[in-house]
Design a protein around this motif. Structure first.
Motif, PDB file in Angstrom:
ATOM      1  N   LYS A 131       0.875  -1.168   0.021  1.00  0.00           N
ATOM      2  CA  LYS A 131      -0.020  -0.042  -0.024  1.00  0.00           C
ATOM      3  C   LYS A 131       0.849   1.236   0.056  1.00  0.00           C
ATOM      4  N   SER A 132       2.029   1.367   0.814  1.00  0.00           N
ATOM      5  CA  SER A 132       2.770   2.520   0.832  1.00  0.00           C
ATOM      6  C   SER A 132       3.329   2.845  -0.442  1.00  0.00           C
ATOM      7  N   LEU A 133       3.554   1.892  -1.599  1.00  0.00           N
ATOM      8  CA  LEU A 133       4.117   2.105  -2.643  1.00  0.00           C
ATOM      9  C   LEU A 133       3.386   3.034  -3.538  1.00  0.00           C
ATOM     10  N   ALA A 134       1.925   3.227  -3.339  1.00  0.00           N
ATOM     11  CA  ALA A 134       0.973   4.080  -3.986  1.00  0.00           C
ATOM     12  C   ALA A 134       0.769   5.222  -3.287  1.00  0.00           C
ATOM     13  N   ASP A 135       0.313   6.264  -4.087  1.00  0.00           N
ATOM     14  CA  ASP A 135       0.125   7.630  -3.586  1.00  0.00           C
ATOM     15  C   ASP A 135      -1.132   7.718  -3.036  1.00  0.00           C
ATOM     16  N   HIS A 136      -2.212   6.784  -3.396  1.00  0.00           N
ATOM     17  CA  HIS A 136      -3.586   6.832  -2.813  1.00  0.00           C
ATOM     18  C   HIS A 136      -4.107   5.118  -2.808  1.00  0.00           C
ATOM     19  N   TYR A 137      -4.683   4.864  -1.776  1.00  0.00           N
ATOM     20  CA  TYR A 137      -5.269   3.769  -1.513  1.00  0.00           C
ATOM     21  C   TYR A 137      -6.453   3.774  -1.540  1.00  0.00           C
ATOM     22  N   PHE A 138      -7.415   2.616  -1.932  1.00  0.00           N
ATOM     23  CA  PHE A 138      -8.724   2.688  -2.016  1.00  0.00           C
ATOM     24  C   PHE A 138      -9.280   1.184  -1.659  1.00  0.00           C
ATOM     25  N   GLU A 139      -9.888   1.195  -0.940  1.00  0.00           N
ATOM     26  CA  GLU A 139     -10.509  -0.437  -0.429  1.00  0.00           C
ATOM     27  C   GLU A 139     -11.460  -0.812  -1.387  1.00  0.00           C
ATOM     28  N   SER A 140     -11.385  -1.981  -1.771  1.00  0.00           N
ATOM     29  CA  SER A 140     -11.853  -2.603  -2.969  1.00  0.00           C
ATOM     30  C   SER A 140     -13.491  -3.014  -2.844  1.00  0.00           C
ATOM     31  N   GLU A 141     -13.594  -2.955  -1.505  1.00  0.00           N
ATOM     32  CA  GLU A 141     -15.328  -3.162  -1.060  1.00  0.00           C
ATOM     33  C   GLU A 141     -15.910  -2.100  -0.631  1.00  0.00           C
ATOM     34  N   GLU A 142     -15.293  -0.661  -0.701  1.00  0.00           N
ATOM     35  CA  GLU A 142     -15.941   0.373  -0.431  1.00  0.00           C
ATOM     36  C   GLU A 142     -17.120   1.026  -1.412  1.00  0.00           C
ATOM     37  N   ILE A 143     -18.124   0.791  -1.319  1.00  0.00           N
ATOM     38  CA  ILE A 143     -19.355   1.153  -2.316  1.00  0.00           C
ATOM     39  C   ILE A 143     -19.167   2.744  -2.701  1.00  0.00           C
ATOM     40  N   ASP A 144     -18.684   3.560  -1.687  1.00  0.00           N
ATOM     41  CA  ASP A 144     -18.712   5.049  -1.912  1.00  0.00           C
ATOM     42  C   ASP A 144     -17.363   5.468  -2.234  1.00  0.00           C
ATOM     43  N   SER A 145     -16.378   4.612  -2.555  1.00  0.00           N
ATOM     44  CA  SER A 145     -14.963   5.003  -3.106  1.00  0.00           C
ATOM     45  C   SER A 145     -15.157   5.856  -4.094  1.00  0.00           C
ATOM     46  N   SER A 146     -14.253   6.849  -4.191  1.00  0.00           N
ATOM     47  CA  SER A 146     -14.262   8.045  -5.299  1.00  0.00           C
ATOM     48  C   SER A 146     -13.919   7.008  -6.545  1.00  0.00           C
ATOM     49  N   VAL A 147     -13.106   6.253  -6.528  1.00  0.00           N
ATOM     50  CA  VAL A 147     -12.912   5.523  -7.907  1.00  0.00           C
ATOM     51  C   VAL A 147     -13.979   4.688  -8.647  1.00  0.00           C
ATOM     52  N   ASN A 148     -15.237   4.692  -7.997  1.00  0.00           N
ATOM     53  CA  ASN A 148     -16.416   4.135  -8.535  1.00  0.00           C
ATOM     54  C   ASN A 148     -17.118   5.131  -9.279  1.00  0.00           C
ATOM     55  N   SER A 149     -16.851   6.372  -9.343  1.00  0.00           N
ATOM     56  CA  SER A 149     -17.413   7.440 -10.094  1.00  0.00           C
ATOM     57  C   SER A 149     -16.815   7.860 -11.205  1.00  0.00           C
ATOM     58  N   GLY A 150     -17.627   7.797 -12.398  1.00  0.00           N
ATOM     59  CA  GLY A 150     -17.195   8.272 -13.587  1.00  0.00           C
ATOM     60  C   GLY A 150     -16.375   9.624 -13.530  1.00  0.00           C
ATOM     61  N   SER A 151     -16.728  10.570 -12.709  1.00  0.00           N
ATOM     62  CA  SER A 151     -16.193  11.769 -12.375  1.00  0.00           C
ATOM     63  C   SER A 151     -15.005  11.796 -11.733  1.00  0.00           C
ATOM     64  N   PHE A 152     -14.365  10.530 -11.310  1.00  0.00           N
ATOM     65  CA  PHE A 152     -13.151  10.480 -10.637  1.00  0.00           C
ATOM     66  C   PHE A 152     -12.295  10.656 -11.818  1.00  0.00           C
ATOM     67  N   LYS A 153     -11.058  11.484 -11.839  1.00  0.00           N
ATOM     68  CA  LYS A 153     -10.129  11.649 -12.887  1.00  0.00           C
ATOM     69  C   LYS A 153      -9.011  10.594 -12.650  1.00  0.00           C
ATOM     70  N   PHE A 154      -8.952   9.544 -13.642  1.00  0.00           N
ATOM     71  CA  PHE A 154      -7.652   8.859 -13.783  1.00  0.00           C
ATOM     72  C   PHE A 154      -7.354   8.805 -15.383  1.00  0.00           C
ATOM     73  N   ASP A 155      -6.137   8.604 -15.509  1.00  0.00           N
ATOM     74  CA  ASP A 155      -5.723   8.223 -16.931  1.00  0.00           C
ATOM     75  C   ASP A 155      -6.235   6.883 -17.288  1.00  0.00           C
ATOM     76  N   SER A 156      -5.528   5.910 -16.826  1.00  0.00           N
ATOM     77  CA  SER A 156      -5.587   4.863 -16.901  1.00  0.00           C
ATOM     78  C   SER A 156      -5.803   3.713 -15.842  1.00  0.00           C
ATOM     79  N   ALA A 157      -6.228   2.411 -16.060  1.00  0.00           N
ATOM     80  CA  ALA A 157      -6.387   1.454 -14.845  1.00  0.00           C
ATOM     81  C   ALA A 157      -5.856   0.063 -15.404  1.00  0.00           C
ATOM     82  N   VAL A 158      -5.021  -0.658 -14.558  1.00  0.00           N
ATOM     83  CA  VAL A 158      -4.205  -1.854 -14.826  1.00  0.00           C
ATOM     84  C   VAL A 158      -4.748  -2.770 -13.751  1.00  0.00           C
TER      85      VAL A 158
END
Length: 184
Positions: free
Chosen positions: A53-80
């Protein structure tokens, strides 16, 4: 920002090494680790989940339904998603966004952002191949963890770096993670 998701397939080292490479390149990252991946990490690596987790700038829990990564308005360039379990491939192919990892993939595809899946399974059933084809037809990049041998790998690190380098290549990030093919 590049979001890295590690799922519960064997080969979690690929995700960790990708995080390390992106950190070294000073590229902002977000990270999700599925609960099954946390178990696989214990079996396969000498690093703890907290260290990863410490290697990343941001960490998101995979089971959090209200996580910001769940929204189309969350800005990211790509996902792997690296490694990507067949359960995750199936969920993505069928639009079943039941957690933050599959929702992240859903967002990437619907927003036409780069999505790279590094599946780790062998042999493959017809349904696995059909699911990967569905994702590919929607614009997802399927990059199986199939190391090459033309660069004369000496150890696991050389084979892992080949896959990480190929992921960076499809993300259009210059790298020297592996020796490229050169006809002499």
């Amino acid at each position: 920002m590049i979001i890295i998701a590690i799922t519960g397939a064997s080969g979690v080292i690929y995700g960790v090494e990708l995080l390390k490479a992106l950190k070294q390149l000073k590229i902002e990252t977000g990270l999700l680790i599925s609960n099954p991946a946390k178990i696989v990490i214990e079996y396969e690596l000498e690093e703890s989940v907290e260290e990863i987790k410490s290697l990343a700038d941001h960490y998101f829990e995979s089971e959090e339904i209200d996580s910001s990564v769940n929204s189309g308005s969350f800005k990211f360039d790509s996902a792997v998603i690296i490694p990507c379990s067949m359960k995750t491939v199936s969920a993505i192919a069928n639009g079943y966004a039941s957690n933050s990892i599959t929702r992240l993939a859903d967002v990437a595809l619907k927003e036409r952002r780069t999505l790279v899946l590094v599946p780790r399974e062998t042999p493959l059933r017809d349904v696995h191949l059909e699911n990967m084809l569905r994702i590919s037809k929607e614009g997802g990049i399927i990059l199986p963890a199939m190391p090459a041998f033309y660069h004369d790998p000496k150890d696991i690190s050389d084979m892992t770096n080949f896959i990480v380098g190929k992921v960076l290549d499809v993300l259009k990030i210059d790298n020297d993670m592996f020796k490229r093919w050169e006809k002499e």
